[in-house]
Motif scaffolding. Structure first.
Motif, PDB file in Angstrom:
ATOM      1  N   MET A   1      36.116   4.706 -30.492  1.00  0.00           N
ATOM      2  CA  MET A   1      37.647   4.011 -29.961  1.00  0.00           C
ATOM      3  C   MET A   1      38.549   4.528 -31.333  1.00  0.00           C
ATOM      4  O   MET A   1      39.888   5.374 -31.425  1.00  0.00           O
ATOM      5  CB  MET A   1      37.328   2.719 -30.412  1.00  0.00           C
ATOM      6  N   GLY A   3      38.735   7.467 -33.136  1.00  0.00           N
ATOM      7  CA  GLY A   3      38.802   8.994 -32.277  1.00  0.00           C
ATOM      8  C   GLY A   3      40.174   8.682 -31.602  1.00  0.00           C
ATOM      9  O   GLY A   3      40.691   9.600 -31.604  1.00  0.00           O
ATOM     10  N   MET A   4      39.885   8.390 -30.543  1.00  0.00           N
ATOM     11  CA  MET A   4      40.655   8.009 -29.686  1.00  0.00           C
ATOM     12  C   MET A   4      41.924   7.975 -29.919  1.00  0.00           C
ATOM     13  O   MET A   4      43.018   8.222 -29.039  1.00  0.00           O
ATOM     14  CB  MET A   4      40.196   7.332 -28.308  1.00  0.00           C
ATOM     15  N   LEU A   5      42.139   6.970 -30.598  1.00  0.00           N
ATOM     16  CA  LEU A   5      43.330   5.893 -30.776  1.00  0.00           C
ATOM     17  C   LEU A   5      44.336   7.199 -31.841  1.00  0.00           C
ATOM     18  O   LEU A   5      45.132   7.665 -31.644  1.00  0.00           O
ATOM     19  CB  LEU A   5      43.002   4.670 -31.858  1.00  0.00           C
ATOM     20  N   ALA A   7      43.730  10.614 -31.978  1.00  0.00           N
ATOM     21  CA  ALA A   7      44.315  11.398 -31.115  1.00  0.00           C
ATOM     22  C   ALA A   7      45.138  11.284 -29.999  1.00  0.00           C
ATOM     23  O   ALA A   7      46.401  12.239 -30.264  1.00  0.00           O
ATOM     24  CB  ALA A   7      43.041  11.769 -29.953  1.00  0.00           C
ATOM     25  N   SER A   8      45.251   9.950 -29.293  1.00  0.00           N
ATOM     26  CA  SER A   8      46.060   9.452 -28.962  1.00  0.00           C
ATOM     27  C   SER A   8      47.446   9.701 -29.682  1.00  0.00           C
ATOM     28  O   SER A   8      48.503  10.021 -29.611  1.00  0.00           O
ATOM     29  CB  SER A   8      46.314   8.436 -28.179  1.00  0.00           C
ATOM     30  N   PRO A  52      50.201   7.931 -23.503  1.00  0.00           N
ATOM     31  CA  PRO A  52      48.410   7.485 -23.960  1.00  0.00           C
ATOM     32  C   PRO A  52      48.529   5.686 -23.803  1.00  0.00           C
ATOM     33  O   PRO A  52      47.675   4.532 -23.651  1.00  0.00           O
ATOM     34  CB  PRO A  52      48.481   7.387 -25.194  1.00  0.00           C
ATOM     35  N   THR A  64      43.846  -1.957 -28.717  1.00  0.00           N
ATOM     36  CA  THR A  64      44.316  -0.274 -29.054  1.00  0.00           C
ATOM     37  C   THR A  64      45.597  -0.357 -28.464  1.00  0.00           C
ATOM     38  O   THR A  64      46.619   0.535 -29.493  1.00  0.00           O
ATOM     39  CB  THR A  64      43.403   0.506 -27.887  1.00  0.00           C
ATOM     40  N   TRP A  68      48.295   1.352 -31.466  1.00  0.00           N
ATOM     41  CA  TRP A  68      49.167   2.748 -30.836  1.00  0.00           C
ATOM     42  C   TRP A  68      49.800   2.607 -30.863  1.00  0.00           C
ATOM     43  O   TRP A  68      50.948   4.038 -32.074  1.00  0.00           O
ATOM     44  CB  TRP A  68      48.382   3.572 -29.353  1.00  0.00           C
TER      45      TRP A  68
END
Length: 95
Positions: A1, A3-5, A7-8, A52, A64, A68
């Motif tokens: 989670m 990493g995706m955050l 990256a976004s 995102p 998240t 973000w």
């Protein structure tokens, strides 16, 4: 989670940087040659930078989405400061 955050946030930061560099008013004020971004391109970049957050909200991942949003706001300030310093250096080099 996480990493995706991150990256976004990085994806959104890149698009914000493109928006800042192509800003017509900023380019006019420091007398840069070349065309600035058109209205349609700026709207597409803005929508893409918000994508995102929209995806996180539609997935129902409120934590998240809020993380973000906070990162997006901080990165927005950092991009603005960096573009301001860049504009000042361009103006200073022309004198």
């Amino acid at each position: 989670m996480t990493g995706m955050l991150l990256a976004s946030i990085a994806f959104s930061a890149g698009l914000l940087a493109l928006l800042c560099l192509g800003d017509p008013k900023r380019r006019r004020s420091i007398k840069l040659p070349g065309d600035a971004q058109g209205t349609m391109m700026r709207r597409l970049l803005t929508a893409a930078s918000l994508l995102p957050g929209i995806v996180f909200a539609l997935r129902g991942d409120a934590a998240t989405c809020l993380l973000w949003l906070g990162g997006y706001a901080v990165v927005g300030w950092l991009v603005t400061l960096a573009c301001s310093a860049w504009a000042k250096s361009v103006e200073g080099s022309r004198r």
